[in-house]
Design a protein around this motif. Sequence first.
Motif, PDB file in Angstrom:
ATOM      1  N   SER A  35      -3.021   9.940   3.443  1.00 44.59           N
ATOM      2  CA  SER A  35      -2.860  11.250   4.075  1.00 44.59           C
ATOM      3  C   SER A  35      -1.390  11.645   4.098  1.00 44.59           C
ATOM      4  O   SER A  35      -1.054  12.822   3.912  1.00 44.59           O
ATOM      5  CB  SER A  35      -3.455  11.242   5.481  1.00 44.59           C
ATOM      6  N   ILE A  36      -0.504  10.693   4.286  1.00 42.99           N
ATOM      7  CA  ILE A  36       0.933  11.005   4.246  1.00 42.99           C
ATOM      8  C   ILE A  36       1.321  11.465   2.850  1.00 42.99           C
ATOM      9  O   ILE A  36       2.041  12.449   2.669  1.00 42.99           O
ATOM     10  CB  ILE A  36       1.752   9.767   4.644  1.00 42.99           C
ATOM     11  N   SER A  37       0.803  10.763   1.864  1.00 50.74           N
ATOM     12  CA  SER A  37       1.109  11.119   0.481  1.00 50.74           C
ATOM     13  C   SER A  37       0.601  12.522   0.162  1.00 50.74           C
ATOM     14  O   SER A  37       1.249  13.300  -0.533  1.00 50.74           O
ATOM     15  CB  SER A  37       0.480  10.097  -0.448  1.00 50.74           C
ATOM     16  N   THR A  38      -0.559  12.853   0.713  1.00 47.48           N
ATOM     17  CA  THR A  38      -1.132  14.186   0.490  1.00 47.48           C
ATOM     18  C   THR A  38      -0.248  15.265   1.100  1.00 47.48           C
ATOM     19  O   THR A  38      -0.061  16.333   0.535  1.00 47.48           O
ATOM     20  CB  THR A  38      -2.537  14.254   1.117  1.00 47.48           C
ATOM     21  N   PHE A  39       0.284  14.935   2.263  1.00 39.23           N
ATOM     22  CA  PHE A  39       1.102  15.913   2.970  1.00 39.23           C
ATOM     23  C   PHE A  39       2.464  16.109   2.306  1.00 39.23           C
ATOM     24  O   PHE A  39       3.048  17.187   2.370  1.00 39.23           O
ATOM     25  CB  PHE A  39       1.286  15.432   4.414  1.00 39.23           C
ATOM     26  N   SER A  40       2.949  15.077   1.635  1.00 46.54           N
ATOM     27  CA  SER A  40       4.322  15.122   1.130  1.00 46.54           C
ATOM     28  C   SER A  40       4.440  15.923  -0.149  1.00 46.54           C
ATOM     29  O   SER A  40       3.510  15.985  -0.945  1.00 46.54           O
ATOM     30  CB  SER A  40       4.817  13.704   0.877  1.00 46.54           C
ATOM     31  N   ARG A  41       5.599  16.532  -0.326  1.00 53.26           N
ATOM     32  CA  ARG A  41       5.819  17.350  -1.515  1.00 53.26           C
ATOM     33  C   ARG A  41       6.145  16.510  -2.736  1.00 53.26           C
ATOM     34  O   ARG A  41       5.835  16.871  -3.845  1.00 53.26           O
ATOM     35  CB  ARG A  41       6.964  18.328  -1.267  1.00 53.26           C
ATOM     36  N   ASN A  42       6.833  15.397  -2.517  1.00 53.57           N
ATOM     37  CA  ASN A  42       7.182  14.542  -3.641  1.00 53.57           C
ATOM     38  C   ASN A  42       7.265  13.097  -3.145  1.00 53.57           C
ATOM     39  O   ASN A  42       7.102  12.839  -1.959  1.00 53.57           O
ATOM     40  CB  ASN A  42       8.506  14.980  -4.259  1.00 53.57           C
ATOM     41  N   MET A  43       7.529  12.195  -4.058  1.00 53.67           N
ATOM     42  CA  MET A  43       7.475  10.782  -3.686  1.00 53.67           C
ATOM     43  C   MET A  43       8.553  10.398  -2.689  1.00 53.67           C
ATOM     44  O   MET A  43       8.331   9.609  -1.795  1.00 53.67           O
ATOM     45  CB  MET A  43       7.590   9.921  -4.943  1.00 53.67           C
ATOM     46  N   LYS A  44       9.705  11.012  -2.846  1.00 50.48           N
ATOM     47  CA  LYS A  44      10.797  10.693  -1.943  1.00 50.48           C
ATOM     48  C   LYS A  44      10.403  11.044  -0.509  1.00 50.48           C
ATOM     49  O   LYS A  44      10.614  10.271   0.421  1.00 50.48           O
ATOM     50  CB  LYS A  44      12.036  11.475  -2.368  1.00 50.48           C
ATOM     51  N   GLU A  45       9.816  12.239  -0.388  1.00 45.95           N
ATOM     52  CA  GLU A  45       9.393  12.679   0.934  1.00 45.95           C
ATOM     53  C   GLU A  45       8.318  11.735   1.476  1.00 45.95           C
ATOM     54  O   GLU A  45       8.326  11.365   2.647  1.00 45.95           O
ATOM     55  CB  GLU A  45       8.850  14.102   0.831  1.00 45.95           C
ATOM     56  N   ALA A  46       7.399  11.345   0.587  1.00 46.44           N
ATOM     57  CA  ALA A  46       6.329  10.442   1.022  1.00 46.44           C
ATOM     58  C   ALA A  46       6.915   9.136   1.543  1.00 46.44           C
ATOM     59  O   ALA A  46       6.515   8.640   2.597  1.00 46.44           O
ATOM     60  CB  ALA A  46       5.371  10.167  -0.136  1.00 46.44           C
ATOM     61  N   ARG A  47       7.893   8.607   0.817  1.00 46.82           N
ATOM     62  CA  ARG A  47       8.485   7.343   1.276  1.00 46.82           C
ATOM     63  C   ARG A  47       9.161   7.512   2.629  1.00 46.82           C
ATOM     64  O   ARG A  47       9.120   6.634   3.474  1.00 46.82           O
ATOM     65  CB  ARG A  47       9.498   6.811   0.256  1.00 46.82           C
ATOM     66  N   ALA A  97       0.828  -1.206   0.000  1.00 49.62           N
ATOM     67  CA  ALA A  97       0.000   0.000   0.000  1.00 49.62           C
ATOM     68  C   ALA A  97       0.862   1.255   0.000  1.00 49.62           C
ATOM     69  O   ALA A  97       0.511   2.260  -0.623  1.00 49.62           O
ATOM     70  CB  ALA A  97      -0.931  -0.012   1.209  1.00 49.62           C
ATOM     71  N   ALA A  98       2.003   1.184   0.686  1.00 51.19           N
ATOM     72  CA  ALA A  98       2.851   2.378   0.800  1.00 51.19           C
ATOM     73  C   ALA A  98       3.380   2.812  -0.562  1.00 51.19           C
ATOM     74  O   ALA A  98       3.383   4.008  -0.885  1.00 51.19           O
ATOM     75  CB  ALA A  98       4.010   2.094   1.751  1.00 51.19           C
ATOM     76  N   THR A  99       3.803   1.848  -1.370  1.00 46.39           N
ATOM     77  CA  THR A  99       4.339   2.199  -2.692  1.00 46.39           C
ATOM     78  C   THR A  99       3.272   2.899  -3.524  1.00 46.39           C
ATOM     79  O   THR A  99       3.532   3.925  -4.152  1.00 46.39           O
ATOM     80  CB  THR A  99       4.757   0.914  -3.443  1.00 46.39           C
ATOM     81  N   ILE A 100       2.080   2.310  -3.510  1.00 46.17           N
ATOM     82  CA  ILE A 100       1.016   2.857  -4.342  1.00 46.17           C
ATOM     83  C   ILE A 100       0.564   4.218  -3.819  1.00 46.17           C
ATOM     84  O   ILE A 100       0.377   5.167  -4.581  1.00 46.17           O
ATOM     85  CB  ILE A 100      -0.155   1.856  -4.391  1.00 46.17           C
ATOM     86  N   ALA A 101       0.418   4.316  -2.499  1.00 41.68           N
ATOM     87  CA  ALA A 101      -0.055   5.574  -1.921  1.00 41.68           C
ATOM     88  C   ALA A 101       0.896   6.719  -2.253  1.00 41.68           C
ATOM     89  O   ALA A 101       0.467   7.816  -2.608  1.00 41.68           O
ATOM     90  CB  ALA A 101      -0.196   5.427  -0.409  1.00 41.68           C
ATOM     91  N   ALA A 102       2.190   6.454  -2.151  1.00 41.75           N
ATOM     92  CA  ALA A 102       3.166   7.516  -2.420  1.00 41.75           C
ATOM     93  C   ALA A 102       2.996   8.037  -3.839  1.00 41.75           C
ATOM     94  O   ALA A 102       3.130   9.233  -4.106  1.00 41.75           O
ATOM     95  CB  ALA A 102       4.583   6.983  -2.222  1.00 41.75           C
ATOM     96  N   ASP A 103       2.661   7.132  -4.738  1.00 40.25           N
ATOM     97  CA  ASP A 103       2.528   7.513  -6.135  1.00 40.25           C
ATOM     98  C   ASP A 103       1.269   8.348  -6.375  1.00 40.25           C
ATOM     99  O   ASP A 103       1.275   9.255  -7.198  1.00 40.25           O
ATOM    100  CB  ASP A 103       2.481   6.229  -6.971  1.00 40.25           C
TER     101      ASP A 103
END
Lengths: 255, 671
Positions: free
Chosen positions: B307-319, B209-215
């Motif tokens: 929600s983490i993905s929403t908060f993050s500026r880019n994928m790296k940050e999300a991960r 789920a984390a990989t997909i959410a970040a994307d």
Amino acid sequence: MIAVQALVKEFPKKDGTTFRAVDEVSFEAAHGEIVCLLGVNGAGKTTTMRILSTVFKPQSGKASIEGFDVLTQGDQVRRNLGFLSGDTGLYARLTPREFIHYFGRLYGVQDNAIKRRIEEMSALLDMREFLDKKMEFLSTGMKQKVSIVRSIIHDPPVMIFDEPTAGLDILTARNIIAFIRDCKQRGKCVLFSTHIMREAERLADRVIMIHQGRILTQGSLPSLREESGLTDLDDIFVYYVNQASADAKVEAHEF
Amino acid sequence: MSFKKALIVYRKELLELLRDRRTLFATVVLPVIMYPLLFMGFSAIMSRQAGVLEKRGATVAWVDSLSIRNADSGSFSKSIQDNLAKLEYFTVVPAPKALKQLYAEEEIQAIVTLSDSLSKQGLATYKLQVQYDASGERERMIYGKIEKALLATEKAEINRRLVTLKVNPELIKPMVIVPRDTSTAEKKMGSFLGMFLPYIMILTLVAGAATIAADLVAGEKERRTLETLLVSSASRSEIVWGKYLTIFTMAMVNVTINLVSLSFSLRFLMSQSGLETQGLQLPISAFLILLLAMVPLASLFAALLLSISTFSRNMKEARTYEQPIMMVSMLLGMISFVPSIEINNLLALVPVVNISLLFKAVMINEYALSHLLLTIGTTLVLDAIAIWATVKLFNTESVLFRSEDDSNVKISRANKRSFFNPFYGLVYFAIAVLALFYLGGKWQAANLVRGLQMTELALILLPVLIVLRLLKLKPKETLRLKLPRLQEVALVPFIAVSAAVLVTLAAQLINAVFPFPPEYMESMSKIFQQDVSLGMMFLVIAILPGICEEVLFRGFLIRFFGDKARNAVIISALLFAIFHLDPFRFLPVFLLGLLLGYLTVRSGSIINSMLSHAINNGLALLVVTYASQPWLKPLLQDAENFKLWVGLLALPVLATSLWMFHKVTAPKELN
């Protein structure tokens, strides 16, 4: 039409103060008219347009698209609005056809109508050969054509172009400019932003000069030329920027 | 909000994901091939290794140092040699001259020496010494075989002697032990699977789920497609729902494929390894229940990660931001490995832990419906909160457009130059923890009371003062060493006492769920059983921590963590809890830290929290010291814990005194 009245947008800064990106901006744009927001980077053009497209909420002031308020009637606003910017990305793993269908459906356009429109536009923009290729393999020019079709798939009466030619080569930029003219021909209300004076000169019926979030002046090119006594748009812009800072100095002295 | 548009988003996201080979590989292909490869490869290696070891055989030196030789001993010696030589791949050699050297060079793996000896009753007996290197796997196997051969010889010898005495050898077998295993094959399999299956499932669920959410959101920000989506006529909630459903679906697909693949490869493995496969069926109904239980968990993770993905500026940050969630859920999921813990109504309320334990219970078919319902219910409640928060985040433009505000970046860079930034704060904290662990631990082990004094003064207080001195900062201002106003300080005892009572009750609750080990309780009470005067105890337990720890956490460290008072209070409380190096007291100490931080920041005076801290610790000492006194006993249920009604009484006291404190310390209006 677009109506903007005393719009204010502030962003919080980390030190607790706020940064005013748009400061009491007011203007209008009618159907069959191309209005240009002209200003240097960071002048507040994009922020203004984002408020108009309901991405940002203003702190105060009013803005409406076709009479629909951006704050309270977001859905109708977006339905009546086409939005295109120079640096939008596309979904690499979709084909242009799928991409346009996706947005058409989101706008509530019937599938048949979407199909018809894709046929029509792809003939016009010469995009038949890459309609079913994945977009990661398309050139910048092709991508921009896809974005154009996407932006008008729901045939909106109002079009907003945010720096539509930024980062594009001359040929692609020409396509866009032709498209903007075409929108005017069809009687749409067009607002576009740029920092390139020549573009404003070539396209705009009216120019709104914006600097540090404030409108310096607005009017048709001939009237601006007349008022400033200058001919070149570059010079006219600098003239108004200087005037504004002189005003500010005088105000400071008076204070 | 129309569900139709959410479905349009959902369908498009799925289409895009299915075209992404990496996602497809990780979600479908990897689980399908991973388990067979893992199990078969592992079992092949294991059996091969064992086979190889056996085939390598052994060279055993035989030393016969019997002092008395007769017909009996001669035949005994011979039968041992024969039995050893009969072992497959074994070579038995008479002790060569260079025995020591050959043994050292491992040319000879074992030396069997036969000598005679006397038993305790003075009877003649044979002594067999087997010399081998028990650290080697091969040598241990060799020893096992030798031992078997020797025992067989012994048995034969006993029989021979009994026959000589004309005794029936059966006489010395008064009993036989016959194990009769009543567990079914399913149950055996279940308890085995129940150990590690929950962990694997939770891990794959989160990781997938984390990989997909970040994307899905951060990725769209990075590729600059998000704005186009936002200006389309889909509303924000419709977009969130579409994306949430995508993550949820993919997570469930992932979990299902994992389960199926795992069960197939396990079944295959068991039939291969010759385990009793007769009548062995994998508990299919159990898998269905588990799948059902995984639904809310998948949904919860989908919402959290979105929600983490929403908060993050880019994928790296999300991960990066996803890491803590993954770590915590992995740790919680690992509870299935702890042998003695079983699901109960309380544990069914702890997310992830409940699924993990439920899994375990379902696998051995010993679960209660109430646990299943509680687990699903709790997770659903959290899930609803997480979805609500995600929609809210998605509607917060300062979050969704964090990358836009360039001015912010500049200011935070300017902040970095000053000493009080989060990085330096964490470095200072890390050094302090290390000092506490190594030096403080050593001192306290040598002499508890003296060690505690030294720790508080030399490790906690002194370094702060030195750093302030070096940086030429005024301690009074930096540490908020300001006399509090009378109306504030008068409220502090009420706050401190009621909070202390409530925190002890909270600790008891934790104790009910995760029982403290008895050794832990002993080590804790040791602190109170020192042979020193009460006054000295009061100094060490209440006064010194009150001053020193407050200076470090509420005075100094709190300054490092941002301009927002709330964040600084929370982070300093977290550090305060970690500093106690005690997982059992983590939550109570954290709560206490929050309160102390609030008292300091709100009033601008650290004296308030010092007083409160000292009262809190002092109260614990008081209770332990006077537990048996008639004036205290009625309030307590045992040697150190308050009764529940005391807590119920403390709650309104805390609420009222905090409310008054809040009012008294309200910033004055400028008029």
